[in-house]
Design a protein around this motif. Structure first.
Motif, short mmCIF file in Angstrom:
data_model
loop_
_atom_site.label_atom_id
_atom_site.label_comp_id
_atom_site.label_asym_id
_atom_site.label_seq_id
_atom_site.Cartn_x
_atom_site.Cartn_y
_atom_site.Cartn_z
N GLY A 307 -25.44 4.16 -8.69
CA GLY A 307 -24.18 4.91 -9.02
C GLY A 307 -24.34 5.58 -10.19
O GLY A 307 -23.29 6.46 -10.70
N VAL A 308 -25.10 5.16 -11.11
CA VAL A 308 -24.86 5.79 -12.53
C VAL A 308 -26.41 6.74 -12.65
O VAL A 308 -27.50 6.27 -12.57
N ARG A 309 -26.15 8.16 -12.90
CA ARG A 309 -27.12 9.16 -13.15
C ARG A 309 -27.70 9.04 -14.63
O ARG A 309 -26.56 9.61 -15.32
N MET A 310 -29.03 9.19 -14.79
CA MET A 310 -29.40 9.50 -16.25
C MET A 310 -30.64 10.36 -15.64
O MET A 310 -31.15 10.09 -14.88
N LEU A 311 -31.41 10.77 -16.95
CA LEU A 311 -32.44 11.60 -16.58
C LEU A 311 -33.72 10.88 -17.44
O LEU A 311 -33.55 10.27 -18.45
N ALA A 312 -34.84 10.73 -16.54
CA ALA A 312 -36.02 10.39 -17.47
C ALA A 312 -36.72 11.61 -17.98
O ALA A 312 -37.03 12.50 -17.18
#
Ligand SMILES: Cc1ncc(COP(=O)(O)O)c(C=O)c1O
Length: 381
Positions: A307-312
């Motif tokens: 539930g935690v979104r970040m970007l690669a």
């Protein structure tokens, strides 16, 4: 599962107050100069930025490209840091729309300075493109959320003007820079010829950007806005959102910066992560995942499933962005989740290409159009 979305500050949704302002907007036909709310926004932004005039654009991309078109003719060249958004992530627009070639310099955290530009202005010779423009980004996006200080920018602009060049600033996150550095947006804008400011990032609007400059520059930019398909009609609905944001969403940017720093301090202590806390100046936090754990793409996938979104944004590089729609508590939860996912051990995945899910900001070969997935489309902010 509730989602904590730290992929970008572009994911924010209009607040109830902003929606009310949109609903109540007084509108007219902006292409005829008759939308009173757009006119108010343009006048207010021109005043804030200390410029003669300003024009509303649909997006930061459009506004940047209108700015380049003001200064350059086909065959001209601009100088920019190698991570610059307007030359890397705007679909080749300088060449496609205005016939401009790009000369990259390798700056520090996306910031450029005079020694890097010396020797890069081409001689007046028929073999060469005409070096016309220096472009800066404030804050830097892929450079790591860094901001120019006024003395730094003064030095750069004085040198550029002395060489007969123009200066365009991509101020997608100009209000963040101003908050972090303690100057007014007008003080920074005074050191540029044209400046683009996004309304749909830290300020939380659904869309839009402003280009500001001299009356003559903006008159010219209105024509290219039309050519780029960006002249709108009752756009006062969106201008009302921007006026609301100027009243309610500027001072709170300090909260985003404080939250980013707290998040960075927490995550920097997590085994398996490399993060330079001192490089976190605004709302963008970048860190590297230890390759023995796995790739950044694997990490963001695992994290996303919690539930935690970040970007690669590179083989090992991850970006987290604080904004209007996340609370200080969300940020604490996110930092704990980072630690939990990394402690759970190396990711198990059949993925072999470290760039495979890293999106267009990734180092290495760009994806072909056929391989662009919705995931990647989201990551161009
Ligand atoms: C530094 C920078 N400049 C320009 C843009 C382009 O803005 P937009 O997405 O509104 O076209 C972005 C957004 O991603 C950005 O981060």
């Amino acid at each position: 599962m509730s989602i904590i979305d730290l992929r970008s500050d572009t994911v924010t949704k209009p607040t109830p107050g902003m929606r009310q302002a949109i609903a109540n907007a007084e509108v007219g036909d902006d292409m005829s100069g008759e939308d009173p709310t757009v006119n108010r926004l343009e006048a207010r932004m021109a005043e804030l930025l200390g410029k003669e005039a300003a024009v509303y654009a649909c997006s930061g991309t459009q506004s940047n490209q209108m700015g380049l078109r003001v200064h350059c003719r086909p065959g001209d060249e601009l100088l920019i840091d190698e991570t610059g958004h307007l030359a890397n992530y705007e679909a080749g627009a300088p060449a496609a729309l205005s016939g401009i070639s790009v000369r990259f310099v390798k700056g520090n955290g996306g910031l450029i300075d005079v020694p890097l530009l010396e020797g890069k202005v081409r001689p007046d010779d028929q073999h060469y493109a005409v070096t016309r423009l220096v472009c800066v980004e404030n804050t830097t996006n892929l450079g790591g959320g860094r901001a120019y200080s006024l003395p730094h920018m003064q030095r750069l602009s004085n040198w550029s003007w002395g060489m007969g060049l123009k200066v365009h600033a991509d101020g997608a996150r100009l209000f963040n820079a101003a908050e972090a550095q303690g100057y007014s947006v007008g003080q920074f804008a005074a050191l540029t010829d044209t400046i683009s400011v996004c309304l749909s990032k830290g300020l939380g609007c659904p869309m839009g950007a402003i280009l500001a400059g001299t009356k003559e520059a903006i008159r010219h930019a209105r024509r290219s806005r039309k050519q780029f398909g960006g002249a709108l009609r009752q756009s006062g609905m969106m201008a009302a959102a921007a006026l609301y944001a100027l009243d309610h969403h500027v001072e709170r940017l300090a909260e985003d910066h404080a939250a980013a720093k707290e998040f960075a301090r927490e995550v920097a202590q997590t085994p398996g992560v490399t993060l330079d806390v001192s490089a976190v100046e605004t709302n963008l936090v970048f860190f590297e995942i230890d390759p023995t754990w796995g790739t950044a793409a694997q990490f963001v996938r695992e994290l996303g499933s919690q539930g935690v979104r970040m970007l690669a944004l590179g083989p090992q590089r991850v970006r987290a962005v604080t904004h209007l729609d996340v609370t200080a508590d969300d940020i604490r939860v996110a930092a704990k989740e980072v630690a939990r996912v990394l402690a759970a051990g190396p990711a198990v995945s059949s993925e072999t290409s470290s760039n495979a899910a890293a999106g267009p900001y990734a180092a290495g070969p760009l994806p072909t159009h056929a391989s662009v997935t919705p995931d990647r489309v989201q990551s161009r902010n």
